[in-house]
Motif scaffolding. Structure first.
Motif, PDB file in Angstrom:
ATOM      1  N   PHE A   1       0.826  -1.203   0.000  1.00 42.14           N
ATOM      2  CA  PHE A   1       0.000   0.000   0.000  1.00 42.14           C
ATOM      3  C   PHE A   1       0.861   1.255   0.000  1.00 42.14           C
ATOM      4  O   PHE A   1       0.633   2.184  -0.787  1.00 42.14           O
ATOM      5  N   LEU A   2       1.871   1.289   0.852  1.00 43.41           N
ATOM      6  CA  LEU A   2       2.706   2.483   0.970  1.00 43.41           C
ATOM      7  C   LEU A   2       3.557   2.701  -0.277  1.00 43.41           C
ATOM      8  O   LEU A   2       3.734   3.836  -0.739  1.00 43.41           O
ATOM      9  N   ILE A   3       4.090   1.615  -0.841  1.00 44.96           N
ATOM     10  CA  ILE A   3       4.926   1.748  -2.043  1.00 44.96           C
ATOM     11  C   ILE A   3       4.098   2.164  -3.249  1.00 44.96           C
ATOM     12  O   ILE A   3       4.499   3.044  -4.022  1.00 44.96           O
ATOM     13  N   VAL A   4       2.921   1.550  -3.421  1.00 44.81           N
ATOM     14  CA  VAL A   4       2.044   1.930  -4.536  1.00 44.81           C
ATOM     15  C   VAL A   4       1.616   3.387  -4.397  1.00 44.81           C
ATOM     16  O   VAL A   4       1.583   4.140  -5.377  1.00 44.81           O
ATOM     17  N   LYS A   5       1.300   3.798  -3.179  1.00 44.92           N
ATOM     18  CA  LYS A   5       0.914   5.186  -2.926  1.00 44.92           C
ATOM     19  C   LYS A   5       2.068   6.126  -3.259  1.00 44.92           C
ATOM     20  O   LYS A   5       1.873   7.193  -3.860  1.00 44.92           O
ATOM     21  N   LEU A   6       3.284   5.745  -2.882  1.00 44.72           N
ATOM     22  CA  LEU A   6       4.455   6.561  -3.174  1.00 44.72           C
ATOM     23  C   LEU A   6       4.660   6.702  -4.681  1.00 44.72           C
ATOM     24  O   LEU A   6       4.922   7.805  -5.188  1.00 44.72           O
ATOM     25  N   LEU A   7       4.540   5.598  -5.408  1.00 45.31           N
ATOM     26  CA  LEU A   7       4.711   5.636  -6.860  1.00 45.31           C
ATOM     27  C   LEU A   7       3.631   6.484  -7.522  1.00 45.31           C
ATOM     28  O   LEU A   7       3.907   7.228  -8.471  1.00 45.31           O
ATOM     29  N   ALA A   8       2.412   6.392  -7.007  1.00 50.37           N
ATOM     30  CA  ALA A   8       1.316   7.202  -7.542  1.00 50.37           C
ATOM     31  C   ALA A   8       1.581   8.687  -7.306  1.00 50.37           C
ATOM     32  O   ALA A   8       1.308   9.530  -8.171  1.00 50.37           O
ATOM     33  N   GLU A   9       2.137   9.013  -6.149  1.00 47.85           N
ATOM     34  CA  GLU A   9       2.454  10.404  -5.837  1.00 47.85           C
ATOM     35  C   GLU A   9       3.528  10.942  -6.778  1.00 47.85           C
ATOM     36  O   GLU A   9       3.425  12.082  -7.271  1.00 47.85           O
ATOM     37  N   ARG A  10       4.548  10.140  -7.037  1.00 48.50           N
ATOM     38  CA  ARG A  10       5.585  10.562  -7.972  1.00 48.50           C
ATOM     39  C   ARG A  10       5.006  10.762  -9.364  1.00 48.50           C
ATOM     40  O   ARG A  10       5.372  11.714 -10.077  1.00 48.50           O
ATOM     41  N   PHE A  11       4.120   9.882  -9.764  1.00 50.18           N
ATOM     42  CA  PHE A  11       3.483   9.991 -11.082  1.00 50.18           C
ATOM     43  C   PHE A  11       2.663  11.285 -11.183  1.00 50.18           C
ATOM     44  O   PHE A  11       2.742  12.006 -12.183  1.00 50.18           O
ATOM     45  N   ILE A  12       1.898  11.578 -10.139  1.00 52.47           N
ATOM     46  CA  ILE A  12       1.104  12.802 -10.119  1.00 52.47           C
ATOM     47  C   ILE A  12       2.009  14.024 -10.181  1.00 52.47           C
ATOM     48  O   ILE A  12       1.708  15.016 -10.866  1.00 52.47           O
ATOM     49  N   GLY A  13       3.126  13.979  -9.475  1.00 53.87           N
ATOM     50  CA  GLY A  13       4.067  15.090  -9.490  1.00 53.87           C
ATOM     51  C   GLY A  13       4.605  15.368 -10.885  1.00 53.87           C
ATOM     52  O   GLY A  13       4.750  16.523 -11.288  1.00 53.87           O
ATOM     53  N   VAL A  14       4.898  14.297 -11.630  1.00 59.03           N
ATOM     54  CA  VAL A  14       5.399  14.447 -12.998  1.00 59.03           C
ATOM     55  C   VAL A  14       4.304  14.987 -13.911  1.00 59.03           C
ATOM     56  O   VAL A  14       4.530  15.905 -14.708  1.00 59.03           O
ATOM     57  N   ILE A  15       3.098  14.447 -13.792  1.00 66.13           N
ATOM     58  CA  ILE A  15       1.985  14.866 -14.645  1.00 66.13           C
ATOM     59  C   ILE A  15       1.662  16.349 -14.455  1.00 66.13           C
ATOM     60  O   ILE A  15       1.440  17.090 -15.418  1.00 66.13           O
TER      61      ILE A  15
END
Length: 215
Positions: free
Chosen positions: A103-117
Motif C-alpha cells: 500500500f505504501l509503495i504503490v501510494k508513493l509511486l502514484a504520488e511521484r506519477f502525479i508530481g510528474v503529470i
C-alpha cells in the motif's frame, strides 16, 4: 490482552526485528540517526538530507521496515480488540505486513506519477521525503507503545484512540512543515496541491477505513 502464547511469540519476533533494525541504523548512520530523532521539533534534518534524497536509501529502508513491523503489530492488536475471535498466525502477520508495504509503495509511486503529470515533481519529491521521515519517526514511537500493549498495559479503546491521535498529529506536523517550507511554490500550484491532498492523502485512508469497518 493476547490469548495465546504463540501469538505473543510472533509479536515478540517482529518487535525484536524492529529493534534490531533501529540498532543497525544507529550503528551504520550514527550522526544522521542522532539528527533524525530530533526531526519532530527541528527542521535541520529535513533541510540537510532533502538535498541528498534518493528514491530509497539504506537508512530510510531500514527504518521503513521497522515502521511496517510496528504498524503490523499495532494493527493486529487493534483488530484483535475489536474481533475477539481473531487468531494470529504467521501467515496472517506476514500478509498484513506485505499489504502495508504494498500500500505504501504503490501510494508513493502514484504520488511521484502525479508530481510528474502536474509538473510539480520537485515539490512532491520533497514532500514525500518529509512524509517518509515522519513515518519512520512514528515507527520509533510505536515500538514502546507496542511493547506496553503486549506485556504491560491492556489494550482498550482509549489506548487505540490515543495512539491513532498521535499518528495523526505527526502526519499533520509533517504536512504543515511542507506547506511552511514551500508556501510560495504551493501558492503557484495551489489547485494541483489541493487535488493531490484529496486524491492521495485523504482518499486512500478513507477507503481503508471504510473497508475496515465493513469487514
Amino acid at each position: 490482552m493476547l490469548r495465546t502464547v504463540v501469538s505473543n511469540d510472533l509479536f515478540t519476533i517482529l518487535l525484536v526485528i524492529g529493534l534490531a533494525l533501529i540498532a543497525l541504523t544507529k550503528v551504520l548512520y550514527t550522526k544522521r540517526f542522532q539528527e533524525f530523532i530530533l526531526v519532530l521539533g527541528n527542521s535541520k534534518y529535513l533541510k540537510i538530507y532533502a538535498k541528498e534524497q534518493k528514491f530509497f536509501n539504506l537508512f530510510d529502508v531500514l527504518l521503513f521496515l521497522n515502521f511496517v513491523f510496528s504498524v503490523t503489530i499495532f494493527g493486529s492488536l487493534c483488530y484483535g480488540y475489536y474481533n475477539q475471535s481473531a487468531q494470529f498466525s504467521r501467515p496472517f502477520l506476514l500478509n498484513l505486513a506485505g499489504l502495508v508495504t504494498a500500500f505504501l509503495i504503490v501510494k508513493l509511486l502514484a504520488e511521484r506519477f502525479i508530481g510528474v503529470i502536474f509538473d510539480i515533481d520537485f515539490l512532491i519529491r520533497t514532500h514525500i521525503f518529509q512524509k517518509m521521515s515522519y513515518k519512520n519517526f512514528l515507527g520509533l514511537l510505536i515500538v514502546p507503545i507496542n511493547a506496553l500493549l503486549l506485556y504491560s498495559v491492556s489494550i482498550s479503546q482509549l489506548t487505540i484512540i490515543a495512539t491513532c491521535a498521535l499518528i495523526l498529529l505527526v502526519h499533520i506536523i509533517g504536512l504543515l512543515t511542507t506547506i511552511k517550507a514551500y508556501q510560495n511554490m504551493i501558492k503557484q500550484n495551489i489547485f494541483y496541491f489541493i487535488l493531490y491532498l484529496c486524491a492521495l492523502e485523504i482518499a486512500p485512508y478513507f477507503i481503508l477505513y471504510q473497508i475496515a469497518i465493513g469487514s
